[in-house]
Design an enzyme around this catalytic site. Structure first.
Site, PDB file in Angstrom:
ATOM      1  N   SER A  60     -55.466 -21.654  -1.500  1.00  0.00           N
ATOM      2  CA  SER A  60     -56.669 -20.919  -1.110  1.00  0.00           C
ATOM      3  C   SER A  60     -56.374 -19.484  -0.678  1.00  0.00           C
ATOM      4  O   SER A  60     -55.884 -18.688  -1.455  1.00  0.00           O
ATOM      5  CB  SER A  60     -57.393 -21.711  -0.019  1.00  0.00           C
ATOM      6  OG  SER A  60     -58.678 -21.224   0.211  1.00  0.00           O
ATOM      7  N   ASP A  85     -61.794 -15.487  -2.314  1.00  0.00           N
ATOM      8  CA  ASP A  85     -60.409 -15.739  -1.920  1.00  0.00           C
ATOM      9  C   ASP A  85     -59.659 -16.277  -3.137  1.00  0.00           C
ATOM     10  O   ASP A  85     -60.213 -16.336  -4.239  1.00  0.00           O
ATOM     11  CB  ASP A  85     -60.336 -16.688  -0.719  1.00  0.00           C
ATOM     12  CG  ASP A  85     -60.841 -18.087  -1.037  1.00  0.00           C
ATOM     13  OD1 ASP A  85     -61.590 -18.226  -2.029  1.00  0.00           O
ATOM     14  OD2 ASP A  85     -60.504 -19.037  -0.306  1.00  0.00           O
TER      15      ASP A  85
END
Length: 449
Positions: free
Chosen positions: A100, A241
């Site tokens: 992530s 992200d």
């Protein structure tokens, strides 16, 4: 062996903590547990742009094939795309190799069940138990019973883009937008979706090289995007992200717009359309009190959960709510996907800006963010509940709460990973809450000396 799974799958420094050996075991155990009883199960595998992705994918897939499952490898793709496509393709499970928003040296392995939801703690524990017991009672397959790897040819990305576009009615013609892809998984999907919907699209950080993911870019470092939006007179900027399960925004003046504002704007719009189930949004205890105040004015309820998008989703599923999320930009639209989806969030927001006829900053005036102070108090792990037991600390919390008189709050949260207790205060006067938060943290520290 401590608990292997964190709040978002298994994560660690690739090749050191998250090794190829561990990836193989996770693939083998995950495939066995999630597909038990299925004749020839198929598992969807995707990843972000990290250099360690290829190494971990090879090992993970070997584990999946060893228990007779098929691995459908779709390459670089956003996490929410795997959640959606696992359902669309009737796969038995989905796996994403990603860490992530973390730096490049980290990677992670996260499973989704056949319905596109992250796994329950119980299922994760079953996977870990199988690894711990060295795959006792798992048959060793040979010959035709071993699974196959299927390389997917780009259809998955196309299907996800089409799905994301279908979540808005109409187009984005006339909207000038800059996307920051964090050199991550959204570098194709988000750009194509916005272009195909007719927006004028500017893009930064969309040239992944395996090592530049999240580097001074994306939702964790939006400074370049803030500058670019103003310099190029854009209506808005959108920052993803590394795995594109979250999205933050920038208004036309260059201000950072976090998940609280996005929830307020989207919640109000859903209510206007009659689609805000039970007139409720789901947030975490860390959402700003300003969001509660703003929603009260709109006659919208806010339900609060523990920190973590899995707890937000749990609450949404339990009571059939339409929208929930976190300050960090993890926003879940339950009508569309089973997890936080950066592209879907970005498209909803962009569409609202276009259709409203207002500037983005005008839409953001729905909410006034109260000043917030977070101070860490060093507390041994075995004394993290002292704030619940010590009379002087409890009395001080009560006094502060009383003095804030409904226009502020005290929140104390023990850290799940460090010997700390986090003291958070919100209120209208920055100087005052700063002083109170530091005083309370000091009191807590003194009590454990």
């Amino acid at each position: 062996m401590g608990r292997m799974f964190g709040t978002d799958g298994v994560r660690g420094v690739a090749n050191k903590e998250l090794t190829a050996d561990l990836a193989y075991k996770l693939g083998k155990a995950g495939a066995f547990i999630l597909t038990e009883g299925t004749h020839r199960p198929k598992i969807l595998v995707g990843m972000d742009t990290r250099i360690s992705g290829d190494m971990l994918e090879s090992a993970l897939v070997a584990g999946i094939l060893s228990v007779g499952a098929e691995a459908i490898c779709v390459g670089v793709i956003p996490t929410p795309a795997i959640a959606y496509l696992t359902r669309k393709y009737n796969a038995d499970a989905g796996v994403v190799i990603s860490a992530s928003h973390n730096p490049v040296e980290y990677n992670g392995i996260k499973f989704f069940n056949k319905n596109g939801y992250k796994l329950s703690d119980e299922l994760e524990d079953s996977i870990q138990a199988l690894i711990r017991d060295d795959f006792k009672d798992v048959p060793v397959l040979t010959g035709e019973n071993i699974g196959r790897k299927i390389e997917e040819d780009g259809e998955a990305i196309r299907d996800y883009i089409d799905f994301a576009k279908s979540t808005i009615k109409g187009d984005l013609k006339g909207l000038k937008v800059t996307l920051d892809c964090a050199n991550g998984a959204s570098y194709i999907t988000s750009v194509e979706a916005f272009k195909e919907l007719g927006a004028e699209v500017h893009v930064i950080n969309n040239k992944p090289d395996g090592i530049n993911i999240n580097r001074n870019s994306g939702s964790t470092h939006p400074e370049d995007l803030m500058e670019y939006v103003v310099k190029n007179n854009c209506h808005m900027g959108l920052a993803f992200d590394g795995d594109a399960d979250r999205c933050l925004a920038i208004d036309e003046k260059g201000n950072l717009i976090n998940g609280d504002f996005i929830l307020a704007i989207c919640g109000k719009e859903l209510k206007r359309q009659g689609r805000l189930k039970k007139n409720t949004i789901v947030v975490t205890v860390m959402s700003n009190l300003g969001l509660d105040i703003a929603m009260k004015k709109e006659e919208i309820n806010t339900i609060k959960t523990k920190v973590g998008d899995r707890y937000v989703l749990e609450e949404m599923l339990k009571n059939d709510y339409a929208i929930g999320g976190e300050q960090s930009g993890h926003i879940i639209f339950s009508d569309y996907n089973t997890t936080g989806d950066g592209l879907v969030t970005a498209l909803q927001l962009a569409h609202i800006v276009k259709e409203s006829g207002k500037t983005f900053s005008e839409l953001c005036s729905i909410m006034k963010e109260l000043p917030q102070v977070l101070v860490n108090a060093k507390v041994p792990n075995d004394q993290k509940d002292i704030y619940l037991k010590d009379e002087e600390i409890k009395s001080e919390i009560d006094t502060i709460t009383k003095n804030l008189d409904g226009s502020g709050r005290v929140l104390i949260r023990p850290s799940g990973t460090e010997p700390l207790v986090r003291v958070m205060l919100e209120g209208e006067n920055q100087k005052e809450i700063d002083k109170l938060a530091h005083g309370l943290a000091k009191l807590i520290e003194n009590k454990v000396k």
